[in-house]
Enzyme design. Sequence first.
Site, mmCIF file in Angstrom:
data_model
loop_
_atom_site.group_PDB
_atom_site.id
_atom_site.type_symbol
_atom_site.label_atom_id
_atom_site.label_comp_id
_atom_site.label_asym_id
_atom_site.label_seq_id
_atom_site.Cartn_x
_atom_site.Cartn_y
_atom_site.Cartn_z
ATOM 1 N N HIS B 191 -14.769 -28.481 6.468
ATOM 2 C CA HIS B 191 -15.973 -27.669 6.372
ATOM 3 C C HIS B 191 -17.216 -28.536 6.462
ATOM 4 C CE1 HIS B 191 -17.209 -23.561 5.874
ATOM 5 N NE2 HIS B 191 -18.316 -24.062 5.366
ATOM 6 N N ARG B 298 -20.783 -17.032 9.398
ATOM 7 C CA ARG B 298 -19.881 -17.591 8.379
ATOM 8 C C ARG B 298 -20.548 -17.464 7.019
ATOM 9 N NH1 ARG B 298 -20.171 -21.964 12.130
ATOM 10 N NH2 ARG B 298 -18.310 -22.059 13.445
ATOM 11 N N ARG B 334 -18.441 -12.503 8.796
ATOM 12 C CA ARG B 334 -17.040 -12.813 8.513
ATOM 13 C C ARG B 334 -16.867 -13.024 7.021
ATOM 14 N NH1 ARG B 334 -14.421 -18.231 10.821
ATOM 15 N NH2 ARG B 334 -15.677 -19.109 9.138
ATOM 16 N N GLU B 433 -6.532 -15.785 15.236
ATOM 17 C CA GLU B 433 -6.496 -17.252 15.170
ATOM 18 C C GLU B 433 -5.132 -17.767 14.728
ATOM 19 O OE1 GLU B 433 -9.477 -18.586 12.419
ATOM 20 O OE2 GLU B 433 -9.223 -16.859 11.117
ATOM 21 N N ASN B 456 -10.285 -22.691 17.147
ATOM 22 C CA ASN B 456 -10.015 -23.899 16.354
ATOM 23 C C ASN B 456 -8.688 -23.794 15.617
ATOM 24 O OD1 ASN B 456 -12.591 -24.250 17.206
ATOM 25 N ND2 ASN B 456 -13.459 -24.743 15.209
ATOM 26 N N ASP B 457 -8.507 -22.702 14.892
ATOM 27 C CA ASP B 457 -7.248 -22.524 14.175
ATOM 28 C C ASP B 457 -6.107 -22.185 15.125
ATOM 29 O OD1 ASP B 457 -7.829 -23.246 11.618
ATOM 30 O OD2 ASP B 457 -8.399 -21.237 10.949
ATOM 31 N N ARG B 467 -5.659 -31.927 13.391
ATOM 32 C CA ARG B 467 -6.538 -32.816 14.156
ATOM 33 C C ARG B 467 -7.265 -33.830 13.293
ATOM 34 N NH1 ARG B 467 -11.780 -29.263 15.927
ATOM 35 N NH2 ARG B 467 -11.739 -27.883 14.155
ATOM 36 N N CYS B 504 -14.845 -17.272 19.725
ATOM 37 C CA CYS B 504 -15.897 -17.850 18.886
ATOM 38 C C CYS B 504 -15.594 -19.270 18.422
ATOM 39 C CB CYS B 504 -16.180 -16.959 17.678
ATOM 40 S SG CYS B 504 -14.875 -17.004 16.445
#
Lengths: 100, 580
Positions: B191, B298, B334, B433, B456-457, B467, B504
């Site tokens: 994060h 977010r 979200r 995701e 990403n996920d 990663r 996204c």
Amino acid sequence: MDSDNQLKAKKSVEVKNPQGLHLRPGEVFTRTASEFKSTIEVISGDRRVDGKSLLDIATLGASQGTQLEIEAHGPDAEAAVEVLAKIVETSSVDELTKEP
Amino acid sequence: MQTLQGIAVSPGVAIGEALVIDNEGFRIPQRFVARDAVQAEIARLTDAIAGADQEIAANRDTVTEQLGKHYGAIFGAHLKMLHDTRLRREIESMIRQKHYSPEYAVSRTMRRYAKVFQSLDNAFMKERSQDIFDIEKRLLKHLLRDRREDVSQLSSPVVLLAHNLTPSETANLNRKYALGFVTEAGGPGSHTAIVAEAMRLPAVVATGPFLTDVSGGDLVIIDGNLGRVILQPDEETVAKYRYEAEEHRSVEARLKSFATKAATTSDGERIQLYGNIEFPYEVDQCQAGGADGIGLYRTEFLYLNAKKEPTESTHYKAYKKVLLAMGDKPVCVRTLDLGADKLVDDADAGDEKNPVLGLRSIRLTLRNVPLFRTQLRAILRASTLGKVQVMFPLITTLKELRQAKMLLSDVMEDLEESKIDFDRHIKVGIMAEVPATALMLERFLDEVDFVSIGTNDLIQYTLAVDRSNKDVASMYTASEPAVLRLIRMSIQAAGRVNKPVNVCGQMSGNILYTMLLLGFGLRHFSVPPASILEIKKVVSSVNIKQCQRIARRAMSMEHSQDIRNYLKEELRKQVPELVP
């Protein structure tokens, strides 16, 4: 007595302390060195450091068996080298720090 | 000059003086002192040495008494080092001749000694570097006594160097003074990394240990594009980076003309381009780029910044700001997407062996119903202020989706009973995701109004790659055929039932993939605010037929590297000015 100030003494010694000339023996060494008027230098290989600076001595990383040269310039050079050589050749710190 | 390689997590270049943050939060903000302050600064040094002396002597006496002379002598040696005449001379001459601050001079000198010790063959002597750091720390503590500050209280522009930064530390950084940061630890999915990107702070993580090589005040370059950190750069390197920054600004200036244009392909297909934001102030950049809405708002920052759980009113105020700014354009909020380990005061957190496969995101909120309800209530209340959508992250099963929707209806009923107004027809969507969700998307589409593909996920779960693990991080790529196939499937599934779908994740903000995604049939993109103009430029330079041909060709390839090379080549043909 100009010539007195030019006195120079030099002695080769081997580190006897099993842990080398580390901080505690180094502390005794530099404290003793500081009591002399002469400038004192310690030489290990191609490095030459201030014998009155504990940090400098420690950076030599002199371990047991390392050959060092102690060099003094000044009126009490001879005595300084003798006393300091003894410290380097002493194998235990306790011998140096034990109460009189 | 020394160059470190880490992982780039937030683009851009920062050049500035280092602020080293260790576990105790030390900072050495000022590298130089005024010529006429030298005497006063040396007096400060003398005081600090006296203060450290008292502390060490007291330590020596206590230790001697409790453990014996042997151990006490360690501190005797510290005292001797502290008063070492050569050390003192060196520090003083740096202050007198170079006008270094005592903090910087102490740090430079001590770290030089520590480095010599670390280079020794003798294991025992190597460890003496710890003694040096100990003394350094004491001196700095005394020097900084009144000026030790929290990283949130920066007062001059600096680049931050730390072992690690928490997301909330990052989020609380003053953007005026924090130019960028580097952490020894950390990973790209963290994060902290996302927050850095949102704040547009150039950032590099996972460099490995280097903090002992720098002193606060050293000049440092952070290259957030290549993941490079340059310590004490030479003039030539600094000049090169300044030149590149200039170039970058001029490309940006040329892209400005797209701000007022809609994203339309050369054959007239209108593309909806939304922004991804974390903080309300990011709306400004979305507006400046002419975004069609917010595709991903977010809300983690509300939880990370707070000492305790955010109240309904805290949520509401944050949403209100964004909604009022966006007017009648859609804003997709979200719900909380954090792991249990990131939530404050959560006693259950901490012993998860595999947090990304654990209790996080929708799984966490469905188990913390009061926390979830608070957020849903605030979103619903805000729905009268603009065009709000609500989106659930990490949905894996239909059951989860139904539970979340049921809770939403429940909150709606409460509001009705209390006669609080809200939008009864609020659009509800999910993030796709997890591969399970992408595979089952047709079923999910029956029960949602829209879908947002979180690449990403999706990449991490499809390829089973963490990663932030440097041994496998190179396997993490959106261009792996299996990932692309899942994305294409999802876009087409939504297309068949005529429901909006956007991408996204970071992939959608990368111009390398714009044509491919258009070729897959994607018509809605949600991208980082900083990418909006670039994406518009690409969209307006291509036509759909071309993109479809590119997508077909790319999907016939087997290797991710081949696909990337091919996409780059095509992009260079269509939009040469954006490909270096």
